[in-house]
Design a protein around this motif. Structure first.
Motif, PDB file in Angstrom:
ATOM      1  N   THR A 102       0.832  -1.195   0.000  1.00  0.00           N
ATOM      2  CA  THR A 102       0.000   0.000   0.000  1.00  0.00           C
ATOM      3  C   THR A 102       0.874   1.255   0.000  1.00  0.00           C
ATOM      4  OG1 THR A 102      -0.066   0.128   2.402  1.00  0.00           O
ATOM      5  CG2 THR A 102      -1.753  -1.218   1.327  1.00  0.00           C
ATOM      6  N   PRO A 103       0.307   2.409  -0.388  1.00  0.00           N
ATOM      7  CA  PRO A 103       1.061   3.660  -0.288  1.00  0.00           C
ATOM      8  C   PRO A 103       1.542   3.950   1.129  1.00  0.00           C
ATOM      9  CG  PRO A 103      -0.834   3.959  -1.709  1.00  0.00           C
ATOM     10  CD  PRO A 103      -0.971   2.592  -1.104  1.00  0.00           C
ATOM     11  N   ASP A 104       0.758   3.586   2.146  1.00  0.00           N
ATOM     12  CA  ASP A 104       1.193   3.789   3.530  1.00  0.00           C
ATOM     13  C   ASP A 104       2.429   2.955   3.849  1.00  0.00           C
ATOM     14  OD1 ASP A 104      -0.777   5.607   4.069  1.00  0.00           O
ATOM     15  OD2 ASP A 104      -2.107   4.178   5.073  1.00  0.00           O
ATOM     16  N   SER A 105       2.448   1.728   3.358  1.00  0.00           N
ATOM     17  CA  SER A 105       3.618   0.876   3.578  1.00  0.00           C
ATOM     18  C   SER A 105       4.849   1.474   2.912  1.00  0.00           C
ATOM     19  CB  SER A 105       3.362  -0.527   3.021  1.00  0.00           C
ATOM     20  OG  SER A 105       2.294  -1.157   3.671  1.00  0.00           O
ATOM     21  N   TYR A 106       4.670   1.957   1.693  1.00  0.00           N
ATOM     22  CA  TYR A 106       5.783   2.570   0.983  1.00  0.00           C
ATOM     23  C   TYR A 106       6.263   3.819   1.703  1.00  0.00           C
ATOM     24  CZ  TYR A 106       8.458   4.712  -2.801  1.00  0.00           C
ATOM     25  OH  TYR A 106       9.457   5.288  -3.540  1.00  0.00           O
ATOM     26  N   ALA A 107       5.342   4.605   2.229  1.00  0.00           N
ATOM     27  CA  ALA A 107       5.704   5.835   2.938  1.00  0.00           C
ATOM     28  C   ALA A 107       6.495   5.552   4.210  1.00  0.00           C
ATOM     29  CB  ALA A 107       4.450   6.634   3.273  1.00  0.00           C
ATOM     30  N   ALA A 108       6.382   4.326   4.753  1.00  0.00           N
ATOM     31  CA  ALA A 108       7.083   3.981   5.987  1.00  0.00           C
ATOM     32  C   ALA A 108       8.579   3.755   5.785  1.00  0.00           C
ATOM     33  CB  ALA A 108       6.465   2.725   6.603  1.00  0.00           C
ATOM     34  N   VAL A 109       9.040   3.680   4.549  1.00  0.00           N
ATOM     35  CA  VAL A 109      10.467   3.470   4.292  1.00  0.00           C
ATOM     36  C   VAL A 109      11.223   4.765   4.592  1.00  0.00           C
ATOM     37  CG1 VAL A 109      12.195   2.914   2.562  1.00  0.00           C
ATOM     38  CG2 VAL A 109       9.995   1.758   2.534  1.00  0.00           C
TER      39      VAL A 109
END
Length: 233
Positions: A102-109
């Protein structure tokens, strides 16, 4: 994979037009295709979109993380409704799978500037009119991405074109086409046809409403765990 003709013949057998193993004559198949496309058009007006899974090939540029996708985007194509989780990267004739997050998962990097020969994560930002596809890590070499995505299917242009439909869609189309063919040719619509048509249609409307945004908690948790160790190795 399936074709409009296969679904039409299945629906015709269920309504009693055909016996087991029989197929419609060409003229009857063409008439049934018109009935099918009229049904598809009606579904679209009720916000019930039918989707097909389309595979397209796009170029990946070294040191480039994100690409716009849609009409006149960097990847110039019809804007996908969502990505399928079976896209892959091809580098030097070797295929590498991509995990959809998800975009949220990607943003966590925390360090998106990390580069690698082989990206292994992909995310889809649902912007409009141009969406964005992002890869992680940033590819350090040029290659090709085989992007599999859901796109609206509002009509069947030919009887024999192969289509990949998401789970549940073929069943819904076939049973609802049974009902339409019964009406078209003045045959009785049985309780079984009405029940299966309604339940199969409800199955795909529940997937498409209220949102097409994917939730991927497994990927998210893995991603968060990775983020805490991103400085290692």
């Amino acid at each position: 994979m399936t074709t409009a003709l296969q679904m039409i013949n299945t629906a015709a057998r269920r309504t009693g037009f055909l016996a087991a193993g029989e197929t419609l004559a060409p003229d009857d198949s063409s008439d049934a295709l018109e009935v099918l496309n009229t049904m598809m058009d009606a579904w679209a007006t009720n916000r019930l979109m039918v989707y097909q899974i389309v595979q397209e090939v796009f170029s990946i540029v070294a040191s480039t993380t994100s690409y716009t996708i849609g009409a006149s985007g960097v990847w110039n194509t019809t804007r996908p409704v969502r990505l399928d989780d079976s896209s892959f990267i091809r580098i030097n004739d070797i295929d590498y799978p991509l995990e959809l997050v998800t975009p949220d998962s990607y943003a966590a990097v925390p360090m998106k500037s990390v580069t690698s020969t082989i990206p292994y994560l992909i995310t889809y930002n649902f912007a409009y009119p141009l969406a964005t596809v992002s890869l992680y890590p940033t590819p350090s070499e040029a290659g090709s991405i085989y992007l599999r995505s859901w796109k609206a299917l509002q009509s069947f242009t030919a009887l024999t074109t192969d289509l990949a439909l998401p789970p549940g869609y073929r069943r819904a189309i076939e049973w609802n086409l049974c009902k339409e063919l019964c009406t078209e040719y003045g045959r009785p619509t049985t309780a079984d046809i009405l029940r299966e048509a309604a339940s199969s249609k409800q199955g795909i409307t529940s997937v498409n409403a209220p949102s097409m945004i994917m939730q991927n908690e497994v990927g998210y948790n893995r991603f968060r765990g990775m983020a805490t160790n991103i400085y290692q190795g």
